[in-house]
Design a protein around this motif. Structure first.
Motif, mmCIF file in Angstrom:
data_model
loop_
_atom_site.group_PDB
_atom_site.id
_atom_site.type_symbol
_atom_site.label_atom_id
_atom_site.label_comp_id
_atom_site.label_asym_id
_atom_site.label_seq_id
_atom_site.Cartn_x
_atom_site.Cartn_y
_atom_site.Cartn_z
ATOM 1 N N GLN A 81 0.244 -1.058 -0.182
ATOM 2 C CA GLN A 81 -0.053 0.092 -0.286
ATOM 3 C C GLN A 81 0.395 1.148 0.283
ATOM 4 N N ASP A 82 2.176 1.035 1.027
ATOM 5 C CA ASP A 82 2.675 2.412 0.485
ATOM 6 C C ASP A 82 3.369 2.275 -0.673
ATOM 7 N N ALA A 83 4.279 1.035 -1.630
ATOM 8 C CA ALA A 83 4.208 1.418 -2.488
ATOM 9 C C ALA A 83 3.124 1.661 -3.735
ATOM 10 N N ALA A 84 2.481 1.275 -3.235
ATOM 11 C CA ALA A 84 1.335 1.979 -4.435
ATOM 12 C C ALA A 84 0.872 4.114 -4.179
ATOM 13 N N ASN A 85 1.123 3.701 -3.111
ATOM 14 C CA ASN A 85 0.792 5.522 -2.763
ATOM 15 C C ASN A 85 1.696 6.273 -3.364
ATOM 16 N N GLN A 86 2.926 5.884 -3.666
ATOM 17 C CA GLN A 86 4.127 6.429 -4.281
ATOM 18 C C GLN A 86 3.995 6.757 -5.301
ATOM 19 N N ILE A 87 3.068 6.216 -6.357
ATOM 20 C CA ILE A 87 2.425 6.394 -7.089
ATOM 21 C C ILE A 87 1.496 8.065 -7.966
ATOM 22 N N ASN A 88 2.260 8.623 -8.523
ATOM 23 C CA ASN A 88 1.169 9.324 -9.257
ATOM 24 C C ASN A 88 2.064 10.019 -10.794
ATOM 25 N N GLU A 89 1.763 11.175 -11.410
ATOM 26 C CA GLU A 89 0.992 11.108 -12.518
ATOM 27 C C GLU A 89 2.525 11.941 -12.852
ATOM 28 N N SER A 90 3.710 12.123 -11.554
ATOM 29 C CA SER A 90 4.623 12.891 -12.306
ATOM 30 C C SER A 90 5.621 11.456 -11.842
ATOM 31 N N ILE A 91 5.268 10.665 -11.383
ATOM 32 C CA ILE A 91 6.505 9.236 -11.613
ATOM 33 C C ILE A 91 7.197 8.624 -12.774
ATOM 34 N N SER A 92 9.088 8.956 -12.620
ATOM 35 C CA SER A 92 9.246 8.237 -13.894
ATOM 36 C C SER A 92 8.971 6.682 -13.749
ATOM 37 N N LEU A 93 9.226 6.565 -14.991
ATOM 38 C CA LEU A 93 9.712 4.484 -15.299
ATOM 39 C C LEU A 93 11.156 4.617 -14.013
ATOM 40 N N GLU A 94 11.701 5.177 -13.911
ATOM 41 C CA GLU A 94 12.626 5.181 -13.243
ATOM 42 C C GLU A 94 12.511 4.521 -11.752
ATOM 43 N N GLU A 95 11.702 5.335 -11.316
ATOM 44 C CA GLU A 95 11.701 5.139 -10.230
ATOM 45 C C GLU A 95 10.898 4.308 -9.483
ATOM 46 N N VAL A 96 9.691 4.032 -10.560
ATOM 47 C CA VAL A 96 8.811 2.812 -10.597
ATOM 48 C C VAL A 96 9.624 1.284 -10.702
ATOM 49 N N LYS A 97 10.122 1.915 -11.419
ATOM 50 C CA LYS A 97 11.431 -0.132 -10.756
ATOM 51 C C LYS A 97 11.817 -0.083 -10.374
ATOM 52 N N ALA A 98 12.266 1.844 -9.688
ATOM 53 C CA ALA A 98 13.422 1.291 -7.863
ATOM 54 C C ALA A 98 12.316 0.825 -6.833
ATOM 55 N N ILE A 99 10.415 1.292 -6.772
ATOM 56 C CA ILE A 99 10.128 0.329 -6.010
ATOM 57 C C ILE A 99 10.218 -0.910 -6.384
ATOM 58 N N VAL A 100 9.851 -1.213 -7.741
ATOM 59 C CA VAL A 100 9.882 -3.011 -7.587
ATOM 60 C C VAL A 100 11.376 -3.093 -7.336
ATOM 61 N N ALA A 101 12.680 -2.831 -7.089
ATOM 62 C CA ALA A 101 13.515 -3.844 -6.727
ATOM 63 C C ALA A 101 13.265 -3.571 -4.958
ATOM 64 N N ARG A 102 13.056 -2.169 -4.725
ATOM 65 C CA ARG A 102 13.009 -2.142 -3.620
ATOM 66 C C ARG A 102 11.696 -4.262 -2.598
ATOM 67 N N LEU A 103 10.630 -3.831 -3.155
ATOM 68 C CA LEU A 103 9.780 -5.204 -2.909
ATOM 69 C C LEU A 103 10.360 -6.461 -3.189
ATOM 70 N N ARG A 104 11.718 -6.356 -4.374
ATOM 71 C CA ARG A 104 11.725 -7.699 -4.752
ATOM 72 C C ARG A 104 12.872 -8.058 -3.892
ATOM 73 N N SER A 105 13.856 -6.977 -3.317
ATOM 74 C CA SER A 105 14.626 -7.304 -1.747
ATOM 75 C C SER A 105 14.445 -7.186 -0.920
ATOM 76 N N VAL A 134 -1.707 5.217 -14.015
ATOM 77 C CA VAL A 134 -2.286 5.660 -12.325
ATOM 78 C C VAL A 134 -2.395 4.911 -11.476
ATOM 79 N N PRO A 135 -4.068 4.926 -11.889
ATOM 80 C CA PRO A 135 -4.773 3.995 -10.953
ATOM 81 C C PRO A 135 -3.781 2.148 -11.568
ATOM 82 N N LEU A 136 -3.840 2.191 -13.018
ATOM 83 C CA LEU A 136 -3.419 0.857 -13.876
ATOM 84 C C LEU A 136 -2.598 0.100 -12.833
ATOM 85 N N LEU A 137 -1.353 0.682 -12.590
ATOM 86 C CA LEU A 137 -0.593 1.107 -11.863
ATOM 87 C C LEU A 137 -0.614 0.246 -10.366
#
Length: 150
Positions: A81-105, A134-137
């Motif tokens: 939920q915290d990761a989803a809350n970080q996603i907004n219209e201005s977030i870059s693909l690299e930032e989203v990938k960093a969130i995924v990497a954090r979840l993976r780690s 944003v809602p899809l992510l």
């Protein structure tokens, strides 16, 4: 010697440990009587030690038929939920990938899931405008959270 807040917290945690479904329903006045304290002291413990950040949801109703319902939330749901809350219209693909990497780690998704999610996110970034993306992510992340529980 433990302070009263510690005693109340431990009593509630002990009650939760005896329940199999991770939800308990208590009566504040009965708790106060059993623990020899004021109901307001129980309210204080509930509001400071049984928070969403600590993995709990507390619902409270006051009055003669009042109760306190405490449910334990799986920690991974909070993290997703915290990761989803970080996603907004201005977030870059690299930032989203960093969130995924954090979840993976933190072992909240497998390498395979992370690769699939990153590929899906990249396709969404290529094909869909930010406002619709944003809602899809967020939905995709929360779907993973619900599928990984238990």
């Amino acid at each position: 010697m433990k302070n009263l807040a510690d005693v109340i917290e431990q009593w509630i945690l002990h009650q939760m440990a005896s329940e199999q479904d991770e939800i308990i329903i208590l009566r504040r006045n009965e708790m106060a009587e059993e623990l020899a304290c004021a109901p307001s002291q129980i309210t204080y413990v509930l509001s400071t030690r049984f928070t969403i950040e600590r993995g709990f949801i507390v619902e409270s109703r006051r009055g003669s038929g009042g109760f306190v319902r405490i449910a334990r939330i799986p920690v991974q749901t909070i993290v997703y939920q915290d990761a989803a809350n970080q996603i907004n219209e201005s977030i870059s693909l690299e930032e989203v990938k960093a969130i995924v990497a954090r979840l993976r780690s933190h072992n909240l998704m497998t390498n395979r899931e992370a690769a699939l999610v990153c590929k899906c996110f990249a396709m969404l970034y290529d094909q869909i405008p930010p406002k619709e993306r944003v809602p899809l992510l967020k939905s995709l992340l929360m779907t993973l959270a619900s599928q990984n529980e238990g």
